[in-house]
Each structure stands twice: as C-alpha cells, then as structure tokens.
Design an enzyme around this catalytic site. Structure first.
Site, PDB file in Angstrom:
ATOM      1  N   TYR A   1       0.852  -1.193   0.000  1.00  0.00           N
ATOM      2  CA  TYR A   1       0.000   0.000   0.000  1.00  0.00           C
ATOM      3  C   TYR A   1       0.880   1.232   0.000  1.00  0.00           C
ATOM      4  O   TYR A   1       2.094   1.162   0.266  1.00  0.00           O
ATOM      5  CB  TYR A   1      -0.945   0.006   1.203  1.00  0.00           C
ATOM      6  CG  TYR A   1      -0.287  -0.171   2.552  1.00  0.00           C
ATOM      7  CD1 TYR A   1       0.358   0.887   3.189  1.00  0.00           C
ATOM      8  CD2 TYR A   1      -0.316  -1.407   3.213  1.00  0.00           C
ATOM      9  CE1 TYR A   1       0.954   0.728   4.433  1.00  0.00           C
ATOM     10  CE2 TYR A   1       0.285  -1.559   4.460  1.00  0.00           C
ATOM     11  CZ  TYR A   1       0.909  -0.499   5.060  1.00  0.00           C
ATOM     12  OH  TYR A   1       1.505  -0.648   6.285  1.00  0.00           O
TER      13      TYR A   1
ATOM     14  N   ILE B   1       0.071   2.798   9.268  1.00  0.00           N
ATOM     15  CA  ILE B   1       0.946   2.765   8.099  1.00  0.00           C
ATOM     16  C   ILE B   1       2.351   2.384   8.529  1.00  0.00           C
ATOM     17  O   ILE B   1       3.002   3.104   9.286  1.00  0.00           O
ATOM     18  CB  ILE B   1       0.938   4.136   7.382  1.00  0.00           C
ATOM     19  CG1 ILE B   1      -0.501   4.548   7.039  1.00  0.00           C
ATOM     20  CG2 ILE B   1       1.819   4.087   6.157  1.00  0.00           C
ATOM     21  CD1 ILE B   1      -1.270   3.551   6.196  1.00  0.00           C
ATOM     22  N   GLU B   2       2.821   1.243   8.020  1.00  0.00           N
ATOM     23  CA  GLU B   2       4.119   0.718   8.431  1.00  0.00           C
ATOM     24  C   GLU B   2       5.071   0.513   7.267  1.00  0.00           C
ATOM     25  O   GLU B   2       6.178  -0.003   7.449  1.00  0.00           O
ATOM     26  CB  GLU B   2       3.919  -0.584   9.211  1.00  0.00           C
ATOM     27  CG  GLU B   2       3.046  -0.398  10.449  1.00  0.00           C
ATOM     28  CD  GLU B   2       2.918  -1.645  11.305  1.00  0.00           C
ATOM     29  OE1 GLU B   2       3.814  -2.507  11.229  1.00  0.00           O
ATOM     30  OE2 GLU B   2       1.928  -1.748  12.061  1.00  0.00           O
ATOM     31  N   SER B   3       4.644   0.920   6.070  1.00  0.00           N
ATOM     32  CA  SER B   3       5.511   0.776   4.902  1.00  0.00           C
ATOM     33  C   SER B   3       4.914   1.596   3.762  1.00  0.00           C
ATOM     34  O   SER B   3       3.853   2.212   3.893  1.00  0.00           O
ATOM     35  CB  SER B   3       5.635  -0.701   4.495  1.00  0.00           C
ATOM     36  OG  SER B   3       4.377  -1.223   4.098  1.00  0.00           O
TER      37      SER B   3
END
Length: 375
Positions: free
Chosen positions: A127, A168-170
C-alpha cells in the site's frame, strides 16, 4: 448497580452510558479482524477471535478499529483482510463483501461504540500514497465505499463507519496529509461526526507517519509502546523511552482536543515485547497520566482476540483504568445542576464497585455519564 431512580432523575439511559467520549482520559481502543491469537493457535479454532458484535456486549471497549485495508493504490479497488471472518468477494474483484460484519457494525454503534476502518498493517502488505493527488483520490474512494458516500462496492453494505485509522508501516507516504484533508472536506458537509486516528511506532518521529502527524488534523494517536526498545517497560530509561515528544506533538496539533493513547499488547504473545504484569503496568500508566494528563486519552490494546484468551488480565486492566482516571472529570463537573442534589462520590462508588464485564452498559465509565448530561 446504579439505582434506577438515580438514572431517571438524571435522564440517562443505558445507551447513553456507553457512548464514547473524546474528552475522557479513560477510553479503551482495540483492533479487531486479524485474530492474532488464532494465528499462533491454528489447532484451536474454538478460541479464535469472536465476531465483531461479541466485543460490543459490555463496556470494555469504546472504539474498535476494523483491521485492515491491506492493499491500496489507484490501480483497482482496495483489498481487505479480516482473517477468517469474511472470505467472500464481490464478483470480478478482490474486494471482500461482508454483510455479517456490516450488521455487527450497526449493533456496536447502537451500543455506543465507535467502529473505525484501519488502513495498512504489517509490512507484508502492499500500500501507499505517493502524491497529494493520489491521497485525494483515495479519500474519495474510502468515503464512497465505507463512510457517508455511495458505491456499488460497499464491503459492509449500508453500514457507515465512524472514521479512518492509519496504521501505516511501509510504502510511499507523501499523500496521507492530502488524504486526511480530503476526508475532512467530506466530513464538513456531513451530519455525522467522524474520527481520524493514527497508530505510529513509539520511535519518535515515526518513519512512515511522522510528516503526516506533524502536519495533519488528528483526533487520536495510538502510539505502539511495544515491539521496540521504547516499549513501556523502559519508562525509566530516558535513552529509550520518550513520551514527552509525543505529548508535545499532540498539543501542537490543529485539533485542540487531540489525544494520545498508550498502545499495549493485550497478551504475552501479542507482541515481541512490551507486555507487563498488571501492577507494573498500572504504576507506569499512572506516571504518564500524572505527568501528561492534558493529552492523555486512554489505552489501545492489540488485539481483540486476546480479550477472550487473556480475559482476566484485560478486564482487570479495564476496570482499573476506567475507575482510576475518572477523577479528571469527577471534579470538573461537580457544578452541574443535576448533581447538586446528589452525592457525586456515591455515584462513582456505585459505578466502580461493579465488574465491567457484567450488566453491559449500565456499568460504563462515569466520565461518559457526566458528559452525556452536560448539554
């Protein structure tokens, strides 16, 4: 139990008692939909995560974030993952269609819970929003598919969620401020109130959400004080633990009512580190509340599947948390005319002498009760 005559005198009903109150400091948030306990206990499906509605039957949780929208960009419809809870997709798409979850969303909302859509999750997913234009376009998609808009593809049918959470981690993250701004444009024309939240890692500033948090409207920030050296166990280590920076960031947000929540694992296997025994956890939370009460909103627990499988711990924490932090609003509202004829201290004692897991909404957080009457 609170005397029925008292409830009648204050004009309160059970549904009102359960309402989430953004100005309270003793709210509890959890994530539902990933069945993290079940992932480590594949041979024990009887104890996997329950339905969404099963976590809305008592007063433990105030907000439940549905996790996750795992894949999104502008090349197709967003993709969701709700573990085993829903596996049917709209014809010709990879987008889930989950009428049962939609029905549970309405049930939870009727019980005063806020049900929020969480985007992102662990970095195994794909994403990102690489530009302001991408952010604006994706906000329109989320509005139409999950919130107050309309679309032929609504995963939860006509259920309208209460907001959006960014875990959101990437991925590319340039477009998230524009995403939030465009959502708020939609919100401004709606009669319903919506929430914007984010769930950064405790390392400050967060690598993926730092610029968004410093430039965008935020209601709640659920800082993950686990899976990192900055976990809550290191509260006395100034080289690792930094709550003050998150407090400053929250106080400078455009939203004067922005709040920080302390993110915690709800079980020993829910995270790589950060799980604490209740006495230690209570001591550390009281330290944070005492020093940062103005921005303190409550706690976030990862995740709902541990509620069923570590229930004594979660309920012990919930009962203590909702009782201990009542005082912030207890004194603030002593002037209220309804309570001038009543002993407010006895009201608190009656409420918090009971277990939050019983009698459902009648035992909910008194902070919410007082706010509900203060209109």
């Amino acid at each position: 139990m609170v005397n029925s005559l008292l409830l009648a005198a204050t004009g309160l009903v059970a549904g009102t008692l359960a309402a989430y109150n953004p100005t309270c400091s003793n709210n509890i948030v959890t994530y539902w939909g990933q069945n993290s306990w079940g992932g480590a206990h594949l041979s024990d499906p009887a104890n996997w995560e329950g339905s969404l509605g099963s976590y809305c039957q008592d007063a433990t949780f105030d907000i439940i974030n549905i996790s996750f929208v795992t894949n999104f960009n502008l090349t197709g419809l967003p993709v969701l993952n709700h573990a085993f809870h829903c596996e049917t997709v709209f014809n010709g798409t990879n987008t889930l269609h989950c009428p049962d979850i939609g029905a549970d969303i309405k049930l939870c909302q009727a019980n005063g819970k806020k049900i929020v859509l969480s985007l992102g999750g662990g970095n195994i997913y794909t994403y990102g929003l690489s530009s302001a234009a991408d952010g604006q376009a994706f906000a329109d998609t989320i509005w139409n598919m999950f919130l107050g808009g309309s679309s032929k593809y609504r995963p939860y049918d006509d259920a309208v969620l209460d907001g959006v959470d960014l875990d959101i981690e990437s991925g590319e993250h340039t477009g998230y401020p524009a995403f939030i701004n465009q959502l708020r444009t939609h919100f401004s024309a709606a009669s319903k109130q919506y929430l914007i939240s984010a769930t950064p890692q405790c390392v400050y500033p967060d690598a993926n959400l730092g610029s968004t948090l410093s430039s965008s409207w935020m209601d709640n920030t659920y800082v993950q004080f686990y899976n990192n050296p900055c976990n809550l166990a290191n509260i006395n280590n100034r080289w690792n633990f930094d709550y003050a920076s998150w407090d400053t960031l929250t106080k400078t947000n455009a939203n004067p009512n922005a709040r920080i929540y302390v993110g915690l694992p709800a079980g020993t296997g829910a995270a790589g580190n950060g799980y604490l025994d209740l006495p230690t956890l209570q001591t550390n939370l009281m330290t944070l509340y005492t020093n940062y009460s103005a921005s303190f909103g409550g706690i976030m627990l990862w995740d709902a599947s541990w509620y069923s499988n570590n229930k004594a711990y979660v309920l012990g924490l919930a009962n203590w948390h909702k009782h201990e932090h009542k005082h912030r609003h207890k004194h603030k509202h002593r002037h209220h005319s309804v309570y001038s004829l009543l002993d407010l201290d006895s009201i608190y004692d009656n409420f918090f002498a009971n277990d939050y897991s019983t009698n459902s909404m009648a035992h909910h957080n008194i902070c919410h009760v007082i706010r509900a009457t203060d209109v």
